[in-house]
Design a protein around this motif. Structure first.
Motif, PDB file in Angstrom:
ATOM      1  N   SER A   2     -11.133  -7.641   3.173  1.00 28.11           N
ATOM      2  CA  SER A   2     -11.836  -7.059   3.141  1.00 28.11           C
ATOM      3  C   SER A   2     -10.911  -5.839   2.957  1.00 28.11           C
ATOM      4  O   SER A   2      -9.492  -5.543   3.666  1.00 28.11           O
ATOM      5  CB  SER A   2     -13.206  -6.342   4.428  1.00 28.11           C
ATOM      6  N   GLU A   3     -11.612  -4.236   2.216  1.00 32.77           N
ATOM      7  CA  GLU A   3     -11.221  -3.368   2.461  1.00 32.77           C
ATOM      8  C   GLU A   3     -10.952  -2.660   4.174  1.00 32.77           C
ATOM      9  O   GLU A   3     -10.286  -1.653   4.421  1.00 32.77           O
ATOM     10  CB  GLU A   3     -11.258  -1.779   1.556  1.00 32.77           C
ATOM     11  N   ALA A  55      -8.811  -1.540  -3.195  1.00 31.57           N
ATOM     12  CA  ALA A  55      -9.571  -2.022  -3.584  1.00 31.57           C
ATOM     13  C   ALA A  55      -8.868  -3.258  -4.709  1.00 31.57           C
ATOM     14  O   ALA A  55      -8.776  -4.343  -4.740  1.00 31.57           O
ATOM     15  CB  ALA A  55     -10.221  -1.443  -4.949  1.00 31.57           C
ATOM     16  N   ARG A  56      -7.659  -2.524  -5.141  1.00 32.41           N
ATOM     17  CA  ARG A  56      -6.771  -2.814  -5.853  1.00 32.41           C
ATOM     18  C   ARG A  56      -5.584  -4.184  -4.712  1.00 32.41           C
ATOM     19  O   ARG A  56      -5.415  -5.411  -5.229  1.00 32.41           O
ATOM     20  CB  ARG A  56      -5.730  -2.673  -6.826  1.00 32.41           C
ATOM     21  N   ARG A  87       0.467  -0.994   0.048  1.00 27.80           N
ATOM     22  CA  ARG A  87      -0.010   0.117   0.285  1.00 27.80           C
ATOM     23  C   ARG A  87       0.507   1.630  -0.149  1.00 27.80           C
ATOM     24  O   ARG A  87       0.671   2.099  -1.096  1.00 27.80           O
ATOM     25  CB  ARG A  87      -0.649  -0.135   1.122  1.00 27.80           C
ATOM     26  N   ARG A 111      -7.408  -5.636  -2.277  1.00 30.40           N
ATOM     27  CA  ARG A 111      -7.386  -6.981  -1.852  1.00 30.40           C
ATOM     28  C   ARG A 111      -7.892  -7.425  -2.687  1.00 30.40           C
ATOM     29  O   ARG A 111      -7.581  -8.460  -2.907  1.00 30.40           O
ATOM     30  CB  ARG A 111      -9.448  -6.197  -1.481  1.00 30.40           C
ATOM     31  N   ASP A 112      -8.396  -7.552  -4.184  1.00 30.06           N
ATOM     32  CA  ASP A 112      -7.976  -8.349  -5.443  1.00 30.06           C
ATOM     33  C   ASP A 112      -6.478  -8.675  -5.440  1.00 30.06           C
ATOM     34  O   ASP A 112      -6.283  -9.991  -5.513  1.00 30.06           O
ATOM     35  CB  ASP A 112      -7.742  -7.341  -6.409  1.00 30.06           C
TER      36      ASP A 112
END
Length: 453
Positions: free
Chosen positions: A193-194, A178-179, A170, A181-182
């Motif tokens: 989760s975020e 969001a990315r 991060r 998390r993926d």
């Protein structure tokens, strides 16, 4: 009565028209002055990254031919270096001769070729299910429960290594939540989760703040500090990200102001002997002995004076400043006596240059700048721990500028403060030859980053 009322209304209307006319005259005068100012600027050259502090991202590069250069001939024997500590080794001995087919298994053999085959194993979460057993005490009939093992206490299910990866991806690599998390799901097979990612970041505030305090103490204990600042977006406001560094330590601060109050709050009662920065007013006046201005910034300003039409002072100043920078690059090979001689020579050359009479307004402005900052031009010549430019600050802030473009800033103030602390740890680790992920792991465990011996 009606006639008197009409006259009063007429007089009031005339007075209002006169007042309105005065306002219009003042507005026309202001606009005429603005037009004259803009017409005066029509003959000035545009400011670019080469002749001003305009960032390179705002400069326009000329179009060039699309034909690529011919591939350069590689150096003989150029190849990827073998890994110093391979995980496994596979020694393969020949069993038969390729030429005649004879059995060579008993013959003496040596290494003819060695190469590495690199692979990343499939990554899956290591999940430990902790079950605390208990029951009813047969002696006192009270309920009891087993104590959790060290490191496996109840609370957040995420371990320190996973937290380090989240902070690294991060804050160092700039992956949005969001990315991220993926990425955690695709790369590590972990569904998160975020909100959990945000909680991991928020929980790291205290250890990073403690690490930055130790870095700050070491930085303030030195004799020199270099500093610079860049823009930062926090919520709906424009903030500033400051960097203070020297040697193996760097501290970043996110603040809503770009004033001397930020520097004063960072330094407290401490005043270093030397300060390196550009000529911004908030960076001036903090050194006990001497302040070294960034010659790279000054050379760009000199170039603008040349582009504007000054042919007397600016070219001579540019040549002198470039000569000073060249001497600075050669300092490791020069003795102290030679450096003292060079500094005296630079001062004599500057005396002759300042005696010139500029014939252009840009040259006159440059003359005033040099006169004001003359004492701060050549401090670095004899002081080997001082650099001629503030390029170290620019390099430290460059990842922050990239992060700003990727994320568009921060939604919360604590997020900006945490990012500044993380950058302090990561940049300090880089200067101390420690990997970013290792520095993050050490910080989360409460251990200091090692200081080079």
């Amino acid at each position: 009565m009606t006639h008197s009322s009409d006259l009063a209304d007429k007089d009031a209307l005339i007075a209002a028209l006169i007042a309105r006319n005065e306002v219009l005259v003042a507005e026309v005068t202001r606009l005429a002055a603005r037009v004259a100012e803009l017409e005066a600027k029509l003959g000035l050259p545009p400011k670019t990254p080469d002749n001003s502090s305009t960032p390179p991202s705002k400069g326009r590069k000329p179009s060039r031919a699309g034909a690529s250069k011919a591939k350069a001939k590689p150096h003989a024997g150029s190849h990827r270096a073998l890994h110093p500590n391979p995980t496994n080794k596979c020694d393969v001995f020949a069993s038969s001769c390729r030429c005649c087919g004879a059995d060579v298994s008993g013959a003496s053999q040596f290494v003819c070729e060695a190469y590495d085959r690199i692979e990343i194993p499939e990554v899956a979460p290591d999940v430990t299910r902790v079950s605390l057993f208990g029951g009813v005490c047969p002696c006192c009939t009270t309920r009891f429960k087993a104590e959790p093992p060290a490191g496996l206490e109840p609370g957040s299910p995420f371990g320190p290594n996973l937290r380090a990866f989240v902070i690294y991806l991060r804050s160092v690599q700039g992956i949005p939540l969001a990315r991220l998390r993926d990425a955690m799901s695709d790369l590590f097979g972990l569904d998160i989760s975020e909100g959990a990612l945000v909680n991991i970041l928020a929980a790291s505030t205290e250890p990073f703040s403690a690490a930055v305090a130790m870095i700050k103490d070491r930085l303030l204990a030195g004799t020199a500090i270099a500093s610079d600042e860049t823009g930062l977006r926090v919520g709906n406001a424009n903030w500033w990200l400051w960097v203070f560094h020297h040697g193996d330590s760097a501290v970043f601060i996110a603040d809503r102001h770009r004033s001397k109050a930020v520097v004063e709050g960072f330094l407290g009662e401490v005043r270093p002997d030397y300060w390196i920065s550009d000529r911004y007013g908030g960076q001036m006046g903090w050194a006990k002995r001497d302040h070294q201005v960034c010659l790279a910034h000054l050379i760009r300003d000199v170039q603008y004076a040349i582009d504007a039409g000054d042919t007397v002072l600016a070219p001579a100043v540019k040549g002198l400043l470039k000569r000073a920078c060249a001497i600075g690059r050669r300092r490791p090979d020069l003795t102290d006596g030679t450096l003292k001689t060079y500094e005296a020579d630079l001062d004599r050359r500057l005396d002759r240059i300042m005696a010139l009479q500029p014939t252009h307004p840009a040259g006159e402005k440059l003359h005033r700048i040099i006169k004001k900052t003359r004492r701060s031009l050549f401090v670095f010549i004899q002081n080997r721990q001082i650099s001629a430019t503030n390029n170290g600050s620019e390099r430290a802030l460059r990842p922050c500028a990239v992060y700003r473009k990727i994320t568009n800033g921060f939604r919360s103030e604590w997020g900006a403060a945490l990012y500044a602390d993380i950058r302090s740890v990561v940049e300090t680790a880089r200067r101390r030859a420690v990997r970013a992920i290792d520095a993050i792991r050490l910080t989360l465990c409460g251990e200091p980053i090692q200081i080079p011996s």
